[in-house]
Scaffold this motif. Structure first.
Motif, PDB file in Angstrom:
ATOM      1  N   PRO A 163       1.017  -1.508  -0.098  1.00  0.00           N
ATOM      2  CA  PRO A 163      -0.380   0.466   0.158  1.00  0.00           C
ATOM      3  C   PRO A 163       0.679   1.468   0.172  1.00  0.00           C
ATOM      4  O   PRO A 163       1.910   1.421   0.466  1.00  0.00           O
ATOM      5  N   LEU A 214      -7.210   4.968  -7.548  1.00  0.00           N
ATOM      6  CA  LEU A 214      -6.296   4.091  -6.803  1.00  0.00           C
ATOM      7  C   LEU A 214      -6.684   2.171  -7.630  1.00  0.00           C
ATOM      8  O   LEU A 214      -5.391   1.967  -8.091  1.00  0.00           O
ATOM      9  N   THR A 235      -3.763  -0.763  -5.768  1.00  0.00           N
ATOM     10  CA  THR A 235      -3.611  -1.370  -4.631  1.00  0.00           C
ATOM     11  C   THR A 235      -3.824  -2.768  -4.118  1.00  0.00           C
ATOM     12  O   THR A 235      -4.269  -3.773  -3.817  1.00  0.00           O
TER      13      THR A 235
END
Length: 361
Positions: A163, A214, A235
């Motif tokens: 992450p 993301l 992600t």
């Protein structure tokens, strides 16, 4: 540089982050290249970089490098939010430029750089090293020669597991953060290398609290009937694979489609044929291929590369703008729905310390 085949091409490096170091490390191994200067926002950073690579001149500002008459071409390796400013300084001063990808934040900025280069008669190229990779060039030749017939579909993905914390440049709108510009530029560019600019785009994304994407998926449609599915993410790690399906077969690139060590050609009624990288071409992650193409073009007196043409770069930026507008990602200084307007402020140089294209997760 026209016709000066025996003279070394003198490079300047603008920025001192990870991508600049990776490119310079490959560049200093080329016998016909010489790195003569480096510039950073601070003299200390420039001097440290110069000492690391044995570079004679270190500047604590970009303008001095842009004005250095001993530099034939400048490699711009800042975060893409500063590409317009950095490359523009060099082009205004009459320098030739190799500018990292994504070329700029948006198509408007890209058009401004292309116009500047053409006004000054300077060479300009996006550092889309994938287009210069021998295996990618071989794949394109097979497709162009009709080995798989007419293209029906293209699929490509590039995702990193992360992450990445909110403070990371990939989550920072001021630095052009998000999956699309850092990673999605590769599957989009791969698709447009084979099919050109799409006639229609439909995109969806998951956005971060900061307002960057993301992960993003897009379906690109073509008047020929071909479809392309591209996906990028910060992600989740993806296979970094690609597949091109045609009317007579397909080509699969199992991993690392932007710098493959092999791919497989499937043709109807025939055994699969595997193509492997030639060890003589060097490490598959080498950036030397694009450096060689820049130097070839400079010696030939060309103002752009046929391998990475400026119109192709502009077309990719238009597609990225369309995707961003559809999913609602807009950066500071841009006008919503237009792909950007107004000057984009400069940012630091340390963001690109680990370029995922060079060192995939």
């Amino acid at each position: 540089m026209t016709g000066q085949t025996g003279q070394k091409v003198r490079w300047g490096i603008l920025a001192t982050g990870g991508m600049a170091a990776r490119f310079t490390a490959d560049l200093v191994d080329l016998p016909d290249a010489e790195v003569v200067a480096v510039a950073s926002r601070t003299e200390a950073s420039a001097k440290a970089f110069a000492e690391r690579f044995g570079i004679a001149r270190a500047y604590g500002d970009w303008e001095t490098l842009a004005r250095d008459e001993d530099v034939d071409v400048v490699y711009v390796a800042t975060p893409h939010s500063a590409h317009r400013t950095a490359a523009g300084l060099c082009l205004e001063a009459g320098r030739n430029v190799l500018c990292e990808k994504p070329f700029t934040l948006n198509a408007r900025e890209a058009e401004e750089l292309v116009a500047l280069a053409r006004r000054h008669g300077s060479f300009l190229m996006e550092a889309m090293w994938m287009y210069c990779n021998p295996m990618v060039r071989r794949l394109k030749t097979l497709v162009d020669d009709g080995e798989i017939g007419e293209i029906r579909s293209v699929q490509a993905d590039f995702g990193l597991a992360g992450p990445f914390p909110p403070a990371h440049r990939l989550r920072d709108p001021a630095q052009g953060g998000g999956a699309l510009l850092d990673l999605g530029v590769y599957p989009v560019s791969f698709t447009q290398l084979l099919l050109g600019e799409p006639s229609d785009v439909v995109a969806r994304a998951v956005l971060s609290p900061e307002g960057v994407d993301l992960q993003t998926g897009a379906l690109l449609s073509y008047d020929s009937g071909a479809l392309a599915s591209v996906h990028c993410s910060i992600t989740g790690g993806t296979p970094h694979s690609a597949s091109i399906t045609g009317s007579k077969g397909r080509i699969d690139v199992p991993y690392g489609f932007f710098f493959p060590d092999h791919f497989v050609l499937h043709r109807d009624g025939r055994d699969p044929q595997e193509f492997r990288a030639d060890p003589a071409d060097g490490p598959r992650a080498s950036l030397a291929h694009e450096a060689r193409e820049v130097m070839r073009a400079l010696r030939a007196g060309e103002t752009e590369s046929p391998l990475v043409p400026l119109e192709g770069t502009l077309a990719v930026m238009r597609t990225l703008d369309t995707i961003r507008n559809q999913v609602g990602v807009h950066y500071p200084g841009e006008t919503e729905g237009t792909g950007g307007a107004g000057e984009i402020g400069e940012t630091g140089e340390t963001g690109g310390t680990t370029d995922p294209a060079v060192t995939p997760a």
